[in-house]
Design an enzyme around this catalytic site. Sequence first.
Site, mmCIF file in Angstrom:
data_model
loop_
_atom_site.group_PDB
_atom_site.id
_atom_site.type_symbol
_atom_site.label_atom_id
_atom_site.label_comp_id
_atom_site.label_asym_id
_atom_site.label_seq_id
_atom_site.Cartn_x
_atom_site.Cartn_y
_atom_site.Cartn_z
ATOM 1 N N LYS A 39 -8.542 5.978 -19.277
ATOM 2 C CA LYS A 39 -8.836 6.494 -20.606
ATOM 3 C C LYS A 39 -7.604 6.405 -21.513
ATOM 4 O O LYS A 39 -7.128 5.310 -21.787
ATOM 5 C CB LYS A 39 -9.365 7.932 -20.482
ATOM 6 C CG LYS A 39 -10.442 8.123 -19.402
ATOM 7 C CD LYS A 39 -11.639 7.209 -19.555
ATOM 8 C CE LYS A 39 -12.837 7.605 -18.692
ATOM 9 N NZ LYS A 39 -12.622 7.578 -17.239
ATOM 10 N N ASP A 90 -7.695 18.690 -14.814
ATOM 11 C CA ASP A 90 -8.004 17.329 -15.262
ATOM 12 C C ASP A 90 -7.592 17.254 -16.727
ATOM 13 O O ASP A 90 -8.231 17.835 -17.594
ATOM 14 C CB ASP A 90 -9.490 17.050 -15.088
ATOM 15 C CG ASP A 90 -9.862 15.610 -15.419
ATOM 16 O OD1 ASP A 90 -9.126 14.962 -16.199
ATOM 17 O OD2 ASP A 90 -10.896 15.131 -14.918
ATOM 18 N N ARG A 143 0.842 -1.194 0.000
ATOM 19 C CA ARG A 143 0.000 0.000 0.000
ATOM 20 C C ARG A 143 0.881 1.248 0.000
ATOM 21 O O ARG A 143 0.573 2.234 -0.661
ATOM 22 C CB ARG A 143 -0.937 0.020 1.222
ATOM 23 C CG ARG A 143 -1.673 1.350 1.370
ATOM 24 C CD ARG A 143 -2.755 1.347 2.437
ATOM 25 N NE ARG A 143 -2.433 0.629 3.623
ATOM 26 C CZ ARG A 143 -1.614 1.053 4.590
ATOM 27 N NH1 ARG A 143 -0.996 2.213 4.493
ATOM 28 N NH2 ARG A 143 -1.400 0.310 5.664
ATOM 29 N N TYR A 193 -17.206 16.812 -15.615
ATOM 30 C CA TYR A 193 -17.523 15.378 -15.689
ATOM 31 C C TYR A 193 -18.491 15.037 -14.565
ATOM 32 O O TYR A 193 -18.310 15.467 -13.420
ATOM 33 C CB TYR A 193 -16.228 14.568 -15.582
ATOM 34 C CG TYR A 193 -16.419 13.120 -15.233
ATOM 35 C CD1 TYR A 193 -17.236 12.292 -16.014
ATOM 36 C CD2 TYR A 193 -15.792 12.561 -14.134
ATOM 37 C CE1 TYR A 193 -17.419 10.962 -15.692
ATOM 38 C CE2 TYR A 193 -15.965 11.225 -13.808
ATOM 39 C CZ TYR A 193 -16.782 10.432 -14.583
ATOM 40 O OH TYR A 193 -16.965 9.113 -14.264
#
Length: 393
Positions: free
Chosen positions: A207, A182, A56, A109
């Site tokens: 994406k 973004d 982690r 978004y």
Amino acid sequence: MSTSEHRSKSGFETRAIHAGYEPDEMTGAVIPPIYATSTYKQDGVGGLRGGYEYSRSANPTRTALEGVLAALEEGERGFAFASGLAAEDTLVRTVCRPGDHVVVPDDAYGGTYRLFEKVEKAWGLENSPAPVSDVDAVRAAIRPGQTKLVWLETPTNPLLNVGDIEALAAVAHEAGALLVVDNTFASSYLQQPLTLGADVVVHSTTKYAGGHSDVVGGALVVRDLELAEQVAFHQNSIGAVAGPFDSFLVHRGLKTLGVRMDRHCDNAEQVVTFLANHPAVAQVIYPGLPDHPGHEVASRQMKRYGGIVSFRVAGGEQAALDVCAQAQVFTLGESLGGVESLIEHPGRMTHASVAGTDLEVPADLIRLSVGIETAEDLVADLDRALDLATGRA
């Protein structure tokens, strides 16, 4: 000059292939292995090999990805997450506290708006929408002393509005806020916001970075080392990190980002030319068009205009839905940025969460993620779908 220093001065495609990882000293492996381990043997109590103790906190596969992410955005450090929204939430909790305020795009978004409006607001973080293309409107939405983040998408999703990164960075900094960009739609290949004054870049690596619709992930890249340390603390504390398999897939995708984006843009331009001349299309929205309101700014800050095309159908919402249903080469589905072309109806799909708000999108709008198939096949598919949906067949 070291190998890493040499690569930092190299071109984008060279960095995409080589940054963040040197061939394995033992085997010479040129691709980072998938370190499918949760923990690491210590050489005595607290004697960590390479700083690794628990995956982690850090994993070598993720480290390699984070290195190339930083190199492509020309930032100081990159951070890989389990999703784009996990990256966003971690950043917000790093920088903001209850009672603070953020400015968000008025056509953000849907998932980002939902995060701020439905999750962060309950935590005590206020938000104000503003059009990214209007610098004065963004300035007016800022609350000096309270606004900690100015959040920018450019181009926006799905209306492809363009914000002037350099101008908005100046506005944010004047008010003591950070500018977050973004960069998912443009990708690191077409736009590097940190070089224009932004403080943080956000990606949904699902994406264009991954590029093959086979992984979900997110990323942050920052240009300030003090902020980087704070993000690193919260990334580990919150724990929404990218796993080694997902990190491997995104890293692999980034190696071909440049060549894929060139093909995405080539195909998008051909699709735009076709749509602009079709009688059933009321409006084509694409930053590459000279009459797009953000064309000049996009030309200045982007290498090309991207692979996302939005358009409005003359027959209204039902005609738009029918076009989506009739497409065959374009797959009806959410997401974007994969090698395959996708078609969607934002009002009923990706942006359903903003229905009835100021961020609601037009009902006759269709968004295309133009893939890398043969361009003539994509145009023929849209031609057929439009004709069938509007009774012209």
